[in-house]
Design an enzyme around this catalytic site. Structure first.
Site, short mmCIF file in Angstrom:
data_model
loop_
_atom_site.label_atom_id
_atom_site.label_comp_id
_atom_site.label_asym_id
_atom_site.label_seq_id
_atom_site.Cartn_x
_atom_site.Cartn_y
_atom_site.Cartn_z
N LYS A 1 -40.62 -17.33 -63.32
CA LYS A 1 -40.62 -17.73 -61.92
C LYS A 1 -42.07 -17.89 -61.46
O LYS A 1 -42.80 -16.91 -61.32
CB LYS A 1 -39.92 -16.69 -61.05
N ASP B 1 -34.18 2.08 -41.28
CA ASP B 1 -34.18 0.62 -41.18
C ASP B 1 -33.80 0.06 -42.55
O ASP B 1 -34.25 0.57 -43.57
CB ASP B 1 -35.56 0.13 -40.76
N ALA B 2 -33.00 -0.97 -42.57
CA ALA B 2 -32.60 -1.57 -43.85
C ALA B 2 -33.80 -2.20 -44.55
O ALA B 2 -34.73 -2.71 -43.90
CB ALA B 2 -31.51 -2.62 -43.63
N HIS C 1 -41.61 2.71 -47.56
CA HIS C 1 -41.08 1.78 -46.58
C HIS C 1 -39.81 1.16 -47.15
O HIS C 1 -39.74 0.87 -48.36
CB HIS C 1 -42.11 0.69 -46.28
N LYS D 1 -46.81 3.16 -42.39
CA LYS D 1 -47.39 1.83 -42.18
C LYS D 1 -48.81 2.00 -41.66
O LYS D 1 -49.09 2.91 -40.89
CB LYS D 1 -46.57 1.02 -41.16
N ARG E 1 -39.59 -8.96 -48.60
CA ARG E 1 -39.80 -9.16 -47.17
C ARG E 1 -41.22 -8.78 -46.73
O ARG E 1 -41.55 -8.86 -45.55
CB ARG E 1 -38.77 -8.36 -46.37
N LYS E 2 -42.07 -8.38 -47.66
CA LYS E 2 -43.44 -8.00 -47.31
C LYS E 2 -44.45 -8.83 -48.12
O LYS E 2 -45.37 -8.30 -48.72
CB LYS E 2 -43.65 -6.50 -47.55
N GLU F 1 -29.37 -12.51 -60.92
CA GLU F 1 -28.99 -13.05 -62.22
C GLU F 1 -29.97 -12.58 -63.28
O GLU F 1 -31.16 -12.39 -63.02
CB GLU F 1 -28.95 -14.57 -62.16
N PHE G 1 -41.66 10.33 -35.67
CA PHE G 1 -41.24 9.47 -36.78
C PHE G 1 -40.68 10.39 -37.87
O PHE G 1 -41.30 10.64 -38.89
CB PHE G 1 -42.44 8.67 -37.28
N LYS H 1 -38.69 -10.55 -60.10
CA LYS H 1 -38.69 -11.82 -60.83
C LYS H 1 -39.45 -11.70 -62.15
O LYS H 1 -40.56 -11.17 -62.19
CB LYS H 1 -39.33 -12.92 -59.98
N ASP I 1 -38.45 -1.77 -47.25
CA ASP I 1 -38.63 -3.01 -48.03
C ASP I 1 -39.29 -2.73 -49.36
O ASP I 1 -38.99 -3.38 -50.38
CB ASP I 1 -39.46 -4.02 -47.24
N LYS I 2 -40.20 -1.76 -49.38
CA LYS I 2 -40.88 -1.44 -50.63
C LYS I 2 -40.00 -0.65 -51.59
O LYS I 2 -40.15 -0.75 -52.81
CB LYS I 2 -42.18 -0.69 -50.33
N ASP J 1 -43.27 -18.51 -58.68
CA ASP J 1 -43.60 -17.79 -57.45
C ASP J 1 -44.47 -16.59 -57.78
O ASP J 1 -45.40 -16.26 -57.04
CB ASP J 1 -42.32 -17.28 -56.76
N GLU K 1 -32.42 -8.90 -56.64
CA GLU K 1 -32.65 -8.64 -55.22
C GLU K 1 -31.96 -7.32 -54.85
O GLU K 1 -30.84 -7.06 -55.29
CB GLU K 1 -32.06 -9.76 -54.36
#
Length: 399
Positions: free
Chosen positions: A283, A252-253, A17, A179, A258-259, A65, A244, A279, A19-20, A285, A52
């Site tokens: 971090k 798709d970008a 995918h 998906k 984003r997931k 960074e 597909f 990260k 995003d992945k 998060d 990123e």
């Protein structure tokens, strides 16, 4: 969940995918910095990465960074990105590991941020959190070996099974992008069947129709779901758009981070909002989400409750969490406030304490970039250390 009978749905997305793909590249960069630091004798505690990635048609842009060995050049970053894309399986006209244009725009970490994290620097002179924020951890007894919510667990399993068929079993008609979505019916608080399954998988043979694809993939779905979960009433939607073929970043970008619901508990538990991939563990998060999952899993494994939800919060530059909150069922005999006291006794939840306890200063992150960060088996080199259940005896001793 307070209701005892209901349906709940979670989704997953594959390593291909878009995003992945972005998450994978970002985590490969984290691993590169740790791997190179260790090889050169640099203190891995000093590594800083916040990478990123944007992916689109034959284009990859990497920004963020870092702090680490000078030997890590843009050319080396580009090389690990290409290798990640190749391993995922992209050799298509619109996205190819060899031909994609890759821009590396990483720069040194801000000194204003660094002073809040580095020990002996900043206002508090301690190794503080890399940012403010809230993080959640969760575990449930839905799936005994994984202690994960069933809908997201089996959504992941379906896609992992397809990836194995594609990469290891000669099913090269399957594309990397896919998906899944699984709806699970709960009865008396326990998952009992799949009422709906949605699967969209990229297929490289454009002549295949949805019916043929459904016939081919349903055996893989049945392989991973518990016996009896697929019934005559289970609704299937396999490639419901009909075709597909164009997939991945060409279709798709993709963006790092984003997931986040796919990465965690499929919506069964709250999410603090911060992404994980790209990260380093300063971090919170990432590292505090791992720590709270680790604690929740050990609490459920110890029999403290059938499900546990934990929230922690941090201030940038400050070591100790600003709060710890535990949520369990109202009828659970051991209440949340007592579990909060136990947590404070069994684990140091400062950023330094988390990194040390879970041994996070290692190149262990790329495997977590797809199919969920939780519910995975701990690896031989320290991967998924937060999935260990080695606190059970200590937790029970505190009761």
């Amino acid at each position: 969940m307070s209701r005892q009978s209901y349906e709940f749905t979670s989704e997953s997305v594959s390593e291909g995918h878009p995003d992945k793909v972005s998450d994978r590249i970002s985590d490969e960069i984290v691993d590169l910095f740790f791997r190179e630091a260790i090889a050169q004798g640099m203190d891995p505690w000093q590594i800083r990465v916040a990478a990123e990635t944007l992916t689109t048609t034959n284009k990859v842009v990497i920004a963020g960074e870092t702090r680490g060995p000078a030997s890590i050049t843009p050319e080396r970053i580009e090389a690990v990105a290409r290798e990640a894309i190749r391993d995922i399986g992209y050799e298509q006209d619109g996205f190819h590991w060899k031909h994609a244009d890759i821009d590396v725009l990483l720069h040194p970490q801000s000194v204003d941020i660094a002073q809040g994290v580095d020990s002996g620097a900043g206002l508090h002179q301690e190794e503080g959190a890399g940012d403010q924020g809230i993080m959640f951890g969760y575990a449930s007894s839905d799936v005994p070996d994984a202690l994960m919510p069933a809908p997201v667990h089996y959504s992941h399993k379906i896609l992992q099974r397809l990836a194995k068929a594609r990469k290891e079993e000669g099913q090269d008609w399957l594309g990397p992008d896919s998906k899944s979505q699984v709806t699970v019916r709960y009865h008396n608080g326990r998952p009992v069947e799949a009422t709906a399954i949605v699967l969209s998988t990229q297929h490289l043979d454009a002549s295949l129709d949805s019916k043929t694809i459904a016939e081919r993939v349903k055996p893989y779905i049945k392989d991973v779901l518990p016996a009896g979960w697929i019934t005559d009433n289970t609704i299937f939607h396999i490639n419901p758009t009909g075709k597909f073929v164009i997939g991945g970043p060409d279709g798709d970008a993709g963006l790092t981070g984003r997931k986040i619901i796919v990465d965690t508990y499929g919506g069964m538990a709250p999410h603090g909002g911060g992404a994980f991939s790209g990260k380093d563990p300063t971090k919170v998060d990432r590292s505090a989400a791992y720590a709270t999952r680790y604690l929740a899993k050990n609490l459920v494994a110890a029999g403290i409750a059938p499900w546990v939800e934990i929230q922690v919060s941090y201030a940038i530059g400050v070591a100790s969490p600003t709060s710890i909150y535990v949520n369990v069922d109202d009828n659970n005999p051991i209440k949340g406030d007592k579990i909060e006291r136990i947590i404070r006794q069994v684990m140091d939840l400062t950023p330094h304490g988390i990194r040390k306890h879970l041994d996070l200063n290692k190149p262990i992150y790329a495997p977590s970039s797809a199919y969920g960060h939780f519910g995975r088996d701990p690896g031989p080199n320290g991967e998924f250390s937060w999935e260990k259940t080695d606190l059970i005896d200590e937790i029970r001793s505190k009761l």
